[in-house]
Design a protein around this motif. Structure first.
Motif, PDB file in Angstrom:
ATOM      1  N   LEU A  15     -34.906  -9.663  -5.400  1.00 32.75           N
ATOM      2  CA  LEU A  15     -34.864  -8.382  -6.105  1.00 32.75           C
ATOM      3  C   LEU A  15     -33.592  -8.239  -6.938  1.00 32.75           C
ATOM      4  N   ALA A  16     -32.497  -8.775  -6.425  1.00 36.25           N
ATOM      5  CA  ALA A  16     -31.221  -8.672  -7.144  1.00 36.25           C
ATOM      6  C   ALA A  16     -31.244  -9.468  -8.438  1.00 36.25           C
ATOM      7  N   GLY A  17     -31.924 -10.604  -8.412  1.00 39.24           N
ATOM      8  CA  GLY A  17     -31.989 -11.430  -9.616  1.00 39.24           C
ATOM      9  C   GLY A  17     -30.673 -12.125  -9.909  1.00 39.24           C
ATOM     10  N   ASP A  18     -30.577 -12.662 -11.104  1.00 40.53           N
ATOM     11  CA  ASP A  18     -29.384 -13.411 -11.493  1.00 40.53           C
ATOM     12  C   ASP A  18     -28.232 -12.477 -11.844  1.00 40.53           C
ATOM     13  N   PRO A  19     -27.024 -12.868 -11.482  1.00 40.03           N
ATOM     14  CA  PRO A  19     -25.860 -12.052 -11.853  1.00 40.03           C
ATOM     15  C   PRO A  19     -25.573 -12.122 -13.347  1.00 40.03           C
ATOM     16  N   ILE A  20     -24.952 -11.090 -13.848  1.00 41.88           N
ATOM     17  CA  ILE A  20     -24.444 -11.058 -15.218  1.00 41.88           C
ATOM     18  C   ILE A  20     -22.952 -10.786 -15.089  1.00 41.88           C
ATOM     19  N   PRO A  21     -22.127 -11.821 -15.164  1.00 33.53           N
ATOM     20  CA  PRO A  21     -20.694 -11.656 -14.915  1.00 33.53           C
ATOM     21  C   PRO A  21     -20.088 -10.490 -15.695  1.00 33.53           C
ATOM     22  N   GLY A  22     -19.351  -9.670 -14.968  1.00 30.90           N
ATOM     23  CA  GLY A  22     -18.702  -8.527 -15.584  1.00 30.90           C
ATOM     24  C   GLY A  22     -19.585  -7.313 -15.750  1.00 30.90           C
ATOM     25  N   ARG A  23     -20.867  -7.457 -15.429  1.00 34.84           N
ATOM     26  CA  ARG A  23     -21.806  -6.337 -15.598  1.00 34.84           C
ATOM     27  C   ARG A  23     -22.621  -6.089 -14.334  1.00 34.84           C
TER      28      ARG A  23
END
Length: 292
Positions: free
Chosen positions: A262-270
């Motif tokens: 559910l979290a999915g891939d991170p977007i660094p800084g966001r």
């Protein structure tokens, strides 16, 4: 957590719904939430949405006929019931998971750079009583309530307030769209973040002009993950340049893989989610919050 059918909070829904919307005199509580609603209709939802769902299914009252004033009155009745109970009665059926009190005690020593609050679908007064009843308030980790919060009175609990966003702050009233379970919670994250920004001058050392930079949401349910994810792409988070962290703790009814998906891939800084199988008992919990 607490049992959906035996906790004082669960009983408060039936009392409030029957008192405000029922036709019997004297008022009669509706059947309990767990007997009327499916688990997906109350697990991870907010008090306002649960009240409206209970009203529809137990009394045939549609959300459109429940004014904002009547919904607020139901929340007041819920709190009135809870306020008459002892801390032991409020805490009955509730457990504080391993690591929670220990990590909050550590966070209490970091107030020069961390403001802890509570985001919950609960009515604010009920949340205050719960936090005191289970010992979380005693850790001294929670930041003081914002000036906005202090304008509202919770008789008997005005001296135990803390920063946060609550079910009594926002309710969309939309019980037909299941996505509102997490989207209403996302609004509560936004409210808590705004209140934190407004409170920073009083929370930070004199002369410290740092603004709010990171919002970290901790939770164990899909609605928690989705609420934080929705907030990470909201106009509020974008406007203020916030990085949104999510620490999903797999110590509830949902496994680590489900929360991670559910979290999915991170977007660094966001958007920076982390899943901890041992929850707040994980030795790296503070680091997972992005604080260290």
């Amino acid at each position: 957590g607490a049992s959906a059918d035996t906790s004082a909070h669960a009983q408060a829904f039936s009392i409030a719904c029957g008192t405000v919307l029922g036709s019997q005199n004297p008022p009669v509580p509706t059947p309990p939430v767990h007997q009327v609603l499916e688990s997906r209709e109350f697990h991870g939802s907010t008090d306002g949405l649960i009240l409206l769902r209970l009203a529809r299914k137990s009394l045939g009252v549609e959300p459109g006929s429940v004014s904002t004033e009547r919904l607020e009155r139901m929340m007041e009745v819920m709190y009135g019931y809870i306020s008459g109970l002892s801390d032991e009665e409020v805490a009955e059926g509730m457990d504080v998971l391993p690591g929670v009190l220990e990590n909050l005690t550590i966070l209490a020593t970091m107030k020069d750079r961390v403001a802890c609050g509570l985001v919950t679908g609960n009515v604010e007064g009920i949340a205050r009583r719960k936090m005191r009843a289970v010992g979380i308030l005693a850790t001294d980790a929670l930041a003081p309530p914002s000036a906005e919060q202090q304008k509202r009175t919770w008789l008997g609990s005005d001296d135990i307030g803390f920063l946060g966003g609550f079910g009594s702050d926002f309710c969309s009233g939309n019980i037909d769209d299941e996505a509102r379970n997490h989207l209403d919670r996302s609004e509560q994250i936004a409210i808590a973040a705004r209140r934190c920004r407004d409170s920073l001058p009083a929370l930070l050392p004199e002369g410290d002009v740092r603004g709010l930079q990171r919002v970290v949401h901790v939770g164990d349910a899909p609605a928690d993950v989705l609420a934080a994810k929705a907030y990470s792409i909201s106009s509020d988070a974008e406007k203020h340049g916030l990085c949104v962290g999510m620490v999903a703790v797999a110590t509830g009814s949902y496994g680590a893989e489900q929360l991670r998906e559910l979290a999915g891939d991170p977007i660094p800084g966001r958007w920076e989610p982390v899943v901890l199988e041992d929850g707040m008992d994980d030795p790296d919990f503070i680091e997972a919050c992005g604080i260290l």
